[in-house]
Scaffold this motif. Structure first.
Motif, PDB file in Angstrom:
ATOM      1  N   SER A 259      -6.213   9.706  23.977  1.00  0.00           N
ATOM      2  CA  SER A 259      -5.955  10.855  24.842  1.00  0.00           C
ATOM      3  C   SER A 259      -4.522  11.347  24.726  1.00  0.00           C
ATOM      4  CB  SER A 259      -6.299  10.528  26.297  1.00  0.00           C
ATOM      5  OG  SER A 259      -5.456   9.512  26.789  1.00  0.00           O
ATOM      6  N   THR A 260      -3.555  10.438  24.627  1.00  0.00           N
ATOM      7  CA  THR A 260      -2.168  10.886  24.596  1.00  0.00           C
ATOM      8  C   THR A 260      -1.733  11.337  23.211  1.00  0.00           C
ATOM      9  OG1 THR A 260      -1.343   8.635  24.272  1.00  0.00           O
ATOM     10  CG2 THR A 260      -1.476   9.440  26.543  1.00  0.00           C
ATOM     11  N   THR A 261      -2.226  10.699  22.153  1.00  0.00           N
ATOM     12  CA  THR A 261      -1.789  11.043  20.799  1.00  0.00           C
ATOM     13  C   THR A 261      -2.565  12.225  20.228  1.00  0.00           C
ATOM     14  OG1 THR A 261      -1.280   8.703  20.456  1.00  0.00           O
ATOM     15  CG2 THR A 261      -1.321  10.100  18.492  1.00  0.00           C
ATOM     16  N   TYR A 262      -3.876  12.259  20.502  1.00  0.00           N
ATOM     17  CA  TYR A 262      -4.713  13.293  19.875  1.00  0.00           C
ATOM     18  C   TYR A 262      -5.450  14.174  20.876  1.00  0.00           C
ATOM     19  CZ  TYR A 262      -3.685  11.074  15.467  1.00  0.00           C
ATOM     20  OH  TYR A 262      -3.025  10.580  14.371  1.00  0.00           O
ATOM     21  N   GLY A 263      -5.245  13.966  22.165  1.00  0.00           N
ATOM     22  CA  GLY A 263      -5.899  14.800  23.166  1.00  0.00           C
ATOM     23  C   GLY A 263      -7.414  14.701  23.146  1.00  0.00           C
ATOM     24  N   VAL A 264      -7.918  13.530  22.773  1.00  0.00           N
ATOM     25  CA  VAL A 264      -9.359  13.347  22.619  1.00  0.00           C
ATOM     26  C   VAL A 264     -10.079  13.531  23.956  1.00  0.00           C
ATOM     27  CG1 VAL A 264     -11.138  11.603  22.129  1.00  0.00           C
ATOM     28  CG2 VAL A 264      -9.215  11.909  20.565  1.00  0.00           C
ATOM     29  N   THR A 265     -11.085  14.398  23.941  1.00  0.00           N
ATOM     30  CA  THR A 265     -11.922  14.614  25.134  1.00  0.00           C
ATOM     31  C   THR A 265     -13.354  14.157  24.908  1.00  0.00           C
ATOM     32  OG1 THR A 265     -12.501  16.852  24.437  1.00  0.00           O
ATOM     33  CG2 THR A 265     -10.547  16.619  25.844  1.00  0.00           C
ATOM     34  N   PHE A 266     -13.719  13.889  23.642  1.00  0.00           N
ATOM     35  CA  PHE A 266     -15.097  13.478  23.374  1.00  0.00           C
ATOM     36  C   PHE A 266     -15.301  12.013  23.769  1.00  0.00           C
ATOM     37  CE2 PHE A 266     -12.816  13.368  19.242  1.00  0.00           C
ATOM     38  CZ  PHE A 266     -12.945  12.028  18.893  1.00  0.00           C
ATOM     39  N   PRO A 267     -16.557  11.613  23.995  1.00  0.00           N
ATOM     40  CA  PRO A 267     -16.816  10.248  24.450  1.00  0.00           C
ATOM     41  C   PRO A 267     -16.511   9.201  23.378  1.00  0.00           C
ATOM     42  CG  PRO A 267     -18.885  11.446  24.143  1.00  0.00           C
ATOM     43  CD  PRO A 267     -17.782  12.421  23.936  1.00  0.00           C
TER      44      PRO A 267
END
Length: 169
Positions: A87-95
């Motif tokens: 979440s912090t490095t790549y802004g991942v929102t997918f599960p």
């Protein structure tokens, strides 16, 4: 136990990264299932995976990340460390699913089913490295397999995703 003769990948039991319940069958559109790692040379593919989620998520696609530590220990983190990194490095929102074995004696049933699918060269079998991608159609059948070095936004991946979305299959 999973019945390998059953064709709907989405019915295979999985768990979320935090250990909670997660049902692939609740995701009604196509899936792009990817074994991921935080400390791999291919880790920057997270950027394109997240962009696919943003671009095609509204049209029904869900990217599903499956952390695995089976390739030179490149995903050593705890679930909390993996979630924070993504979440912090790549802004991942997918599960993200729980850390999983994708090869070997303890291979998760999801990957036992996925690895039966050949790639464009007709090669099925073991996952070769982090960031191998499987496009699962809305009906739970495997539509395509892309090897780790195929970028998530490569033309052949985009074409397959758009076909899976447009056919609703």
């Amino acid at each position: 136990m999973w019945d390998m003769g059953h064709s709907n990948i989405k019915n295979i039991p999985v768990r979320a990264l935090d250990g909670g319940d997660f049902r692939l069958a609740d995701l009604t559109g196509p899936l792009l299932v990817v074994n991921v790692a935080s400390k791999c040379g291919l880790t920057p593919q997270y950027t394109a995976l997240e962009q696919l989620q943003k671009d095609y998520g509204p049209k029904g696609l869900t990217v599903v990340g499956v952390p695995s530590n089976q390739f030179m220990g490149q995903e050593p983190g705890t679930p909390e460390e993996i979630a924070t990194f993504c979440s912090t490095t790549y802004g991942v929102t997918f599960p993200l699913l729980e850390k999983t074995d994708v090869n070997g004696d303890n291979r998760h049933p999801l990957y036992a089913a996925l690895t039966e699918t050949p790639d464009a060269d007709g090669e099925a079998g073991d996952i070769t490295w982090n960031f191998e991608k499987f496009l699962v159609a809305a009906d739970g059948t495997v539509a395509a397999r892309f090897r780790p070095r195929t970028e998530p936004d490569a033309p052949e991946v985009i074409t397959a995703i758009e076909a899976a979305i447009n056919t609703g299959a």
